[in-house]
Write a protein that holds these residues in place. Structure first.
Motif, mmCIF file in Angstrom:
data_model
loop_
_atom_site.group_PDB
_atom_site.id
_atom_site.type_symbol
_atom_site.label_atom_id
_atom_site.label_comp_id
_atom_site.label_asym_id
_atom_site.label_seq_id
_atom_site.Cartn_x
_atom_site.Cartn_y
_atom_site.Cartn_z
ATOM 1 N N CYS A 305 0.772 -1.391 -0.050
ATOM 2 C CA CYS A 305 -0.020 0.242 -0.108
ATOM 3 C C CYS A 305 0.689 0.838 0.383
ATOM 4 N N GLN A 353 6.565 -1.174 6.091
ATOM 5 C CA GLN A 353 7.530 0.425 6.498
ATOM 6 C C GLN A 353 7.274 -0.893 7.735
ATOM 7 N N SER A 354 5.878 -0.936 8.294
ATOM 8 C CA SER A 354 5.401 -0.761 9.474
ATOM 9 C C SER A 354 5.557 -1.942 9.311
ATOM 10 N N GLY A 355 5.135 -3.087 8.765
ATOM 11 C CA GLY A 355 4.770 -4.440 8.736
ATOM 12 C C GLY A 355 3.505 -4.619 9.259
ATOM 13 N N VAL A 403 5.300 10.693 9.035
ATOM 14 C CA VAL A 403 4.447 9.984 8.729
ATOM 15 C C VAL A 403 4.202 9.668 6.995
ATOM 16 N N ALA A 404 5.325 10.482 6.563
ATOM 17 C CA ALA A 404 4.756 10.210 4.863
ATOM 18 C C ALA A 404 6.504 10.038 4.583
ATOM 19 N N SER A 405 6.198 8.409 4.043
ATOM 20 C CA SER A 405 7.482 7.690 4.176
ATOM 21 C C SER A 405 9.032 8.266 3.788
ATOM 22 N N GLN A 412 13.485 -0.185 0.879
ATOM 23 C CA GLN A 412 12.663 -1.024 0.165
ATOM 24 C C GLN A 412 12.987 -1.206 -1.449
ATOM 25 N N GLU A 493 0.795 14.631 0.369
ATOM 26 C CA GLU A 493 0.147 14.021 1.466
ATOM 27 C C GLU A 493 0.693 15.430 2.519
ATOM 28 N N ALA A 607 -1.930 8.794 8.704
ATOM 29 C CA ALA A 607 -1.094 7.897 10.254
ATOM 30 C C ALA A 607 -0.509 7.139 9.526
ATOM 31 N N LYS A 608 -0.011 6.580 10.486
ATOM 32 C CA LYS A 608 1.623 5.618 9.621
ATOM 33 C C LYS A 608 2.043 4.239 9.439
ATOM 34 N N VAL A 610 -1.614 1.942 8.949
ATOM 35 C CA VAL A 610 -2.908 1.553 8.933
ATOM 36 C C VAL A 610 -3.370 0.586 9.240
HETATM 37 C C1 G6P Z 1 0.649 4.305 5.122
HETATM 38 C C2 G6P Z 1 1.942 6.102 5.681
HETATM 39 C C3 G6P Z 1 1.929 5.518 4.022
HETATM 40 C C4 G6P Z 1 2.854 3.906 3.588
HETATM 41 C C5 G6P Z 1 1.698 3.454 3.874
HETATM 42 C C6 G6P Z 1 1.951 1.722 4.200
HETATM 43 O O1 G6P Z 1 -0.577 5.494 4.445
HETATM 44 O O2 G6P Z 1 0.781 6.883 5.733
HETATM 45 O O3 G6P Z 1 3.922 6.322 4.633
HETATM 46 O O4 G6P Z 1 3.327 4.017 3.150
HETATM 47 O O5 G6P Z 1 0.439 3.772 5.130
HETATM 48 O O6 G6P Z 1 2.218 1.420 5.330
HETATM 49 P P1 G6P Z 1 3.509 0.405 4.954
HETATM 50 O O7 G6P Z 1 3.884 0.579 6.945
HETATM 51 O O8 G6P Z 1 2.783 -1.211 5.291
HETATM 52 O O9 G6P Z 1 4.499 0.760 4.646
#
Ligand code: G6P
Length: 613
Positions: A305, A353-355, A403-405, A412, A493, A607-608, A610
């Motif tokens: 996502c 990113q977050s997993g 929050v913005a990656s 990645q 964003e 939110a970072k 989701v």
């Molecule tokens: C949210 C964050 C984005 C991120 C996306 C996917 O929308 O604001 O920065 O790219 O989620 O998150 P992930 O942790 O799965 O990479």
């Protein structure tokens, strides 16, 4: 989404909760609240807005409590408001809860509770859950931990919860399914949080709860973990590697700027131990382990996502070009709901990113059930996607808090470059000579990213010229098309300027109608096989009075002659170029957002992590 935190020990809980909540605000910042347990029972203070707003309403005497829980919210059920904020009391105020996740069957549970005389003060699913727990506590006459366990057997949905009970200053009960929860184990004290950042300066010993586990955290009895099916589990305590400096701003105005500037290091760290230039090889343990699967795979499906999906699109170019394995890139949310055709010969790569992204997690569960091999590319160690995958490779970008990656994206892409090169070599789809040339070039990338970051002042000037535009177009071709998408996403964003990313050649099929003197276009026009074509696209825009900001290579002539602004990045092989072309786009967005007075690290409504679908 939503951050939860808790403390149980001999220190004052409140300051620990507040500091922890501020570190978790990246997970949501619609409202914040704490529940503190002291001599008078449970006191709840909560307020719409950020943690700092909540702080203003907590009286000093209550901040002496040594047990407390706190929450920072990203609204799902019920609009952001004081009354929908967490924590929530049960009807009798005997217990209080914080919750990250969604209770899907809350309506039917609520109906049953209403018939039994319960009334509700908020619109949330969480208040339904806390009353269900209270109902069981009263009628089954069991302990709080047991009531939570029984209640969760009736719940459909996702949760990371913490529950406290009046008259029980010795314990917190927590449980997890689908949302993250980690317990910090200190000397005579415990912490709970959505990730380890709230307690990293107090303890590095941590226990990650598994799915459908309930833990009784007690100062007297220690940690007792059971599954919701009542199976006793032994806690697995692990040592965390995060350092406190990595989660602080370190002199930068914003985490986003710090993270942009960390990219030489995060790319280097992601390559470390994998790119072995002296030995002329790339070593990715996970790829070696699943070598046969990769060598015989029918196709690779990448699910992700947001920004991670853009990294997946970059990977499609890399993997198809270097390995000749067909690749499909899917939005996780679409993939899982369209009854996809998946076989045992498919490899599904989840990028996150977050997993913890709920859609990505569900997508891989589905693919796993259909027999595919699941490869996870995550940044957060021990996260749900990393654990659900059969195998994977971490991006070693370090904690990303903005929050913005930014740095997670380039990390990645770096993992994908190493995967594609290694796999291409194993499959014989890339010559040894080409492989060697590319790994030598890859080795120079951290240095070249560092050079590219020197474009900050120039990016800021461009930002100043365009900060007030209402719309902006981003164009790129080939492997830089996803970079254009990512550039547009960054801008919208954090600055709330409407931005669209397009393949440069598609412009003539629609977006060109938007071009006039007020519509700037950012074009990635580095030296590639499409260069001449991109020059023509730029001419088409100029012919319609559009303004051009071009990302070009050092020494560029053709685009420089016609563009309004150029930013020169070092020249590298096209397949490695996204690691450089992304950087000025991040910087321009950052500066525009700052100049517009936007909250760069915590953009509105986002939110970072989701964890809702
Ligand atoms: C949210 C964050 C984005 C991120 C996306 C996917 O929308 O604001 O920065 O790219 O989620 O998150 P992930 O942790 O799965 O990479």
């Amino acid at each position: 989404m939503c951050g939860i935190v808790g403390y149980l020990g001999s220190k004052k809980a409140y300051p620990i909760l507040v500091k922890g909540l501020k570190r978790l605000e990246y997970r949501g910042y619609d409202s914040a609240g704490v529940a503190l347990l002291n001599g008078n029972g449970i006191e709840i203070y909560k307020k719409e807005g950020k943690v700092v707003q909540m702080e203003s309403i907590v009286p000093a005497e209550d901040s002496l409590a040594t047990l407390g829980i706190g929450h920072t919210r990203w609204a799902t059920h019920g609009a952001p408001s004081d009354r929908n904020s967490h924590p929530h009391y049960s009807q009798s105020k005997r217990i209080a809860i914080i919750h990250n996740g969604i209770i899907e069957n809350y309506a039917s549970i609520k109906e049953g509770l209403s018939k039994r005389g319960y009334t509700f003060q908020s619109d949330t699913d969480t208040e339904v859950l806390v009353n269900l727990i209270e109902d069981i506590l009263i009628h089954a006459d069991v302990s709080l931990a047991e009531a939570v366990r029984v209640a969760l057997n009736q719940v459909v949905g996702a949760y990371a919860i913490a529950v406290i009970e009046e008259g029980n200053p010795d314990q917190i009960v927590v449980a997890k399914k689908g949302s993250p929860l980690v317990i910090g184990v200190g000397e005579g004290e415990y912490f709970i949080a959505s990730d380890a950042t709230p307690f990293i300066e107090y303890t590095k010993q941590a226990v990650y709860l598994n799915e459908e586990e309930v833990a009784l955290i007690s100062l007297e009895k220690g940690l007792e973990i059971r599954t919701i099916a009542n199976e006793l589990k032994r806690p697995y305590v692990q040592e965390l590697a995060i350092e406190i400096e990595s989660i602080e701003k370190g002199g930068y105005d914003h985490f986003m700027l710090k993270e942009i500037n960390e990219q030489p290091k995060s790319i280097f760290d992601t390559l470390r131990g994998r790119l072995l230039v002296n030995q002329g090889t790339i070593r990715l343990g996970s790829l070696d382990e699943y070598e046969q699967k990769f060598l015989t795979a029918d196709r690779i499906i990448i699910v992700a996502c947001g920004t991670s999906w853009h990294a997946g699109l970059v990977a499609e170019y890399l993997i198809e070009d270097l390995t000749r394995i067909p690749v499909e890139v899917e939005y996780a949310s679409e993939f899982r709901y369209r009854n996809p055709i998946i076989t045992e010969k498919d490899i599904v790569i989840a990028v996150s990113q977050s997993g913890e992204t709920a859609d990505t997690l569900s997508a891989i569960k589905l693919a796993k059930a259909k027999g595919a091999t699941i490869f996870g590319i995550c940044n957060v160690v021990g996260s749900s996607i990393a654990r659900e995958a059969h195998v994977g490779a971490y991006t070693h970008a370090g904690p990303e808090i903005g929050v913005a990656s930014t740095k997670a994206f380039t990390a990645q892409v770096t993992v994908f470059i190493t995967m594609a090169l290694s796999l291409g070599r194993k499959r014989g789809t890339i010559s040894e000579q080409e492989f060697r040339r590319l790994i030598l070039e890859l080795d120079t990338l951290p240095k070249k990213v560092e050079e590219t970051l020197k474009l900050d002042a120039q990016s800021k000037k461009i930002a100043a010229a365009y900060k007030d535009v209402p719309n902006c177009l981003f164009l790129g071709r080939g492997i830089n098309f996803p970079v254009a998408l990512e550039g547009a996403l960054k801008l919208k964003e954090i600055s709330y300027i409407h931005a669209e990313g397009y393949p440069a050649a598609e412009m003539k099929h629609g977006p060109i109608a938007l071009i006039d003197e007020d519509m700037p276009t950012v074009v990635i026009a580095t030296k590639t096989e499409h260069y001449e074509k991109v020059v023509s696209n730029i001419q088409e825009i100029k012919a319609r009075d559009g303004k051009i900001i071009a990302i070009v290579n050092e020494g560029d002539v053709d685009v420089t002659r016609i563009a309004d602004h150029v930013i020169e990045v070092p020249e590298v092989d096209e397949r490695l170029s996204p690691l450089l072309t992304t950087i000025p786009l991040q910087l321009i967005s950052y500066h525009i957002a700052v100049m517009r007075g936007c909250h760069v690290d915590q953009p509105r409504n986002l939110a970072k992590s989701v964890t809702v679908e």
